[in-house]
Design an enzyme around this catalytic site. Structure first.
Site, PDB file in Angstrom:
ATOM      1  N   PHE A  27      10.820  28.520  29.187  1.00 31.75           N
ATOM      2  CA  PHE A  27      10.530  29.704  30.002  1.00 31.75           C
ATOM      3  C   PHE A  27      11.059  29.583  31.435  1.00 31.75           C
ATOM      4  O   PHE A  27      10.950  30.516  32.221  1.00 31.75           O
ATOM      5  CB  PHE A  27       9.023  29.984  30.019  1.00 31.75           C
ATOM      6  N   GLU A  61      -0.283  30.334  33.691  1.00 30.80           N
ATOM      7  CA  GLU A  61      -0.980  31.063  32.632  1.00 30.80           C
ATOM      8  C   GLU A  61      -1.973  30.116  31.994  1.00 30.80           C
ATOM      9  O   GLU A  61      -1.609  29.010  31.621  1.00 30.80           O
ATOM     10  CB  GLU A  61       0.005  31.491  31.539  1.00 30.80           C
ATOM     11  N   HIS A  83      10.908  27.114  22.008  1.00 32.24           N
ATOM     12  CA  HIS A  83       9.770  26.251  22.322  1.00 32.24           C
ATOM     13  C   HIS A  83      10.091  24.772  22.250  1.00 32.24           C
ATOM     14  O   HIS A  83       9.197  23.956  22.103  1.00 32.24           O
ATOM     15  CB  HIS A  83       8.592  26.567  21.397  1.00 32.24           C
TER      16      HIS A  83
END
Ligand SMILES: Cc1ncc(C[n+]2csc(CCOP(=O)(O)OP(=O)(O)O)c2C)c(N)n1
Ligand SMILES: [Mg+2]
Lengths: 348, 333
Positions: free
Chosen positions: B92, B34, B135
């Protein structure tokens, strides 16, 4: 009209018959206790698997799923390899490390091995298509997924990714009526799974999965689109799994009337009639193919049974591919400026 | 060895340099992820400029997916490319668990060596984002258990560059855990000439006599600071930076313990069944007769990663806590 020569048309007939015979022999061995684990077969799906895979050219990649024996045979995987794989022998493609139809050969037959999770072969197939596109090759990837597998995130993620990147991917949905024991009516609300193509902005087709030439033709068309850089297609082959989910499944939940109905549309019978009408097949030839197929199965069985079990001493071999030789010497590595890192005030 | 002309390189730049050099050296190296393209400020700007240089065919912007992104990278790797996947945050990786664990890690073994997966998955892990439970995680514990994966966690710009080059050249799937906190806080002059650091080798960051602090990533600097404090108390601590978490450099650990006889394992990841547990077990099995005191661990408590600075400070090991724990190791005999 179909661009297949007589030999190709008869080749498809042979492969469909071979698929069924190898599967029947496999189930028999399973019921005799000669095969451990789970055996997935696909009586009724021969037109879909053989028809689609027959549209591939050398260098095109096949990414089948767990019951796509017909596609594997069409790609040149041999009954010997299949039987050795079921028996987990050392001459099997995975040398006993895997006992399913997860066959790998990217050197000469271009088959990506499936994985024991429905849908998970799809992103890997898309990656093979990405490699083709990146290298500017005019090849395609043909991937199979079940009706059940289309409900996974991997199906959706992959189709969207392949569409966005215009990847040369053809996805065949084998809608065979069931995901294990769950009928399609309990899996999704839409009539045609091919309609999902609209969500990705790619062509979607419904095809009679029991008509080998129809499957061949639509796959061929999708391959042409993919080969010329126009992206992926989704093809739903409507067919029926004429047996239980695995060889251990009694199939007592499958309505006898439906089984009867689909038996009337047995893909091998349908195809034989078609070839007869074209004047390509007669009783003598049918008999001849029957003999050849039986011989191939016997040969495969003998081969697999004679193949030794894998040597336990090899269990931990080849977990990793060998290390590449680092181009710098140990000395250079050690003389690196260790203490020079400026870390003053790093925690501020 | 000649250094770059005075200009010290940040950890982020070192990663960026490794990517550029490897892409120049080998046209089969591609980047996927991404925002890896040149649009906007990509993650830490590490891949900025690479798309302009190598084209959109080799620096590929992907839709937001984890499983299909990594799965596609696995497929491309099998077919002869050397993909480097950019997953902004190590958190992720959970979404890519299937392709990593079920596909990539098993591929070479289960095909009896026929197929290879030369894949690198880069992500930033650990503290630094101050953004709470999704995160800042340290995912090494999730993956260190998986046969067939390599895991790298560099602590310096020099190592980040040399290890990333080795990871890209490796024919196996490698999780490359960059450290979020270190991206822009570290600088060091890097050699002008090419260098590659082999995977699987730990590095002694500070020599000591009485105890080995075994750690990696940003905790290396806390450990060094603790060692400095302890020195003023007459305690001599060695700091061993693992650098590669899988496979572990057991030899380096054993070598260090042969002269220090005591071990404290420190990591940001949570305690239970973390990497420290494995290292402690290995030490117990293989270095028992060298040990004078029990092996101890200092890690984050078994709760999710917090957002508030006060909670984060309570969560993470730091120099003071490391020093305190070392004192306990020393008197545990
Ligand atoms: C993640 C996961 N869930 C469930 C299973 C068990 N399972 C194996 S095949 C299968 C059915 C898949 O159905 P479908 O995609 O329609 O393929 P078909 O078997 O009909 O060819 C299931 C549920 C599995 N192997 N992996
Ligand atoms: Mg099904």
């Amino acid at each position: 009209m179909i661009d297949l020569a007589r030999d190709d048309l008869l080749g498809i007939y042979y492969l469909m018959g071979l698929t069924r015979a190898v599967e029947d022999a496999t189930r028999e061995m399973y019921h005799q206790g000669q095969i451990q684990g789970t055996v997935y077969t696909a009586r009724g799906l021969e037109a879909t698997t053989v028809g689609a895979a027959s549209a591939l050219q050398p260098g095109d990649v096949l990414a089948p799923q767990h019951r796509d024996l017909g596609a594997l045979l069409a790609r040149g995987i041999t009954p010997r390899e299949i039987m050795a794989q079921w028996l987990r022998r050392v001459d099997a493609p995975s040398q006993g490390r895997d006992g399913q139809l997860h066959i790998a050969d990217m050197a000469t037959r271009w088959v990506l091995p499936s994985t024991g999770l429905p849908g998970l072969a799809l992103p890997v197939a898309a990656g093979a298509a990405l490699a083709m596109k990146t290298r500017g090759e005019r090849h395609v990837v043909l991937a199979f997924v079940g009706d059940g597998g289309t409900n996974t995130g991997d199906f959706h993620e992959t189709m969207n990714l392949a569409a966005t990147l215009d990847l040369p991917l053809i996805c065949i949905i084998e809608n065979n009526g069931y995901a294990a024991r769950t009928p399609t009516s309990s899996q999704f609300r839409i009539k045609h799974l091919a309609d999902r193509a609209a969500a990705y902005g790619i062509p979607g087709h419904v095809v009679d999965g029991n008509d080998a030439l129809a499957v061949y033709e639509i796959t061929q068309q999708a391959a042409e689109i993919a080969r010329t850089g126009r992206g992926p297609s989704l093809i739903e082959a409507k067919t029926y799994r004429m047996q239980g989910h695995s060889a251990a499944d009694s199939a007592n939940y499958m309505p006898p009337s439906a089984l009867d109905e689909w038996r009337q549309r047995d893909p091998i019978e349908l195809y034989a009639r078609r070839l007869e009408n074209l004047g390509l097949l007669d009783d003598a030839l049918i008999l001849e193919y029957g003999t050849r197929i039986a011989q191939a199965v016997q040969d495969a069985l003998a081969f697999a049974r004679n193949s030794p079990a894998p040597d336990p001493a090899t269990l931990t071999d080849r977990l990793f591919a060998p290390d590449p030789v680092p181009p710098t010497t140990e000395d250079e590595i050690i003389t690196a400026p260790r203490r020079a890192v400026e870390r003053e005030g790093i925690w501020n | 060895m000649e250094l770059t002309n005075g200009a010290a390189t940040t950890y982020a730049q070192a990663v960026s340099d490794a990517l550029r050099e490897e892409m120049e050296r080998d046209s089969s190296v591609i980047l996927m992820g991404e925002d890896v393209g040149d649009r906007a400020h990509s993650h830490q700007a590490i891949t900025s400029g690479l798309q302009a240089r190598f084209g959109a065919e080799r620096v590929i912007d992907m839709p937001v997916t984890q499983s299909a992104l990594v799965g596609a990278a696995v497929g491309a790797a099998i077919c002869g490319l050397r993909p480097v996947v950019d997953l902004p945050d190590a958190d992720f990786l959970s979404g890519a668990f299937n392709p990593i664990v079920q596909v990539a890690a098993k591929m070479h073994w289960r095909t009896a060596g026929k197929l290879r997966v030369p894949l690198v998955i880069r992500c930033s892990s650990g503290m630094g984002a101050h953004d709470g439970p999704w995160h800042s995680q340290n995912p090494e514990g999730w993956f260190a258990h998986v046969p067939g994966l390599k895991i790298v966690a560099p602590a310096t710009p020099y190592d980040a560059k040399g290890l990333l080059k080795a990871a890209i050249r490796d024919d196996n799937p490698v999780l490359f855990l960059e450290h979020h906190y270190l991206y822009r806080r570290l600088r060091e002059p890097l050699p002008k000439e090419e260098y590659v650091i082999p995977l699987g080798r730990a590095e002694v960051r500070r020599f000591g006599e009485q105890v080995t602090i075994i750690t990696y990533g940003a905790m290396v600097y806390h450990a060094l600071e603790a060692a400095e404090t302890l020195e003023t108390e007459g305690i001599s601590a060695e700091v061993l930076d693992l650098r590669t978490l899988a496979p572990l450099d057991h030899a380096a650990i054993a070598e260090s313990l042969a002269h220090t006889h005591r071990a404290l394992i420190v990591h940001e990841d949570t305690l239970t069944a973390g990497l420290g547990a494995e290292i402690a077990a290995q030490i117990a099995e293989h270095c028992f007769t060298d040990l004078r005191t029990p092996v101890m661990r200092l890690a984050a408590p078994d709760v999710p990663y917090p957002a508030a600075t006060e909670l984060e400070a309570a969560y993470l090991p730091d120099a003071a806590r490391i020093a305190e724990k070392v004192r306990r190791v020393l008197c545990a005999g």
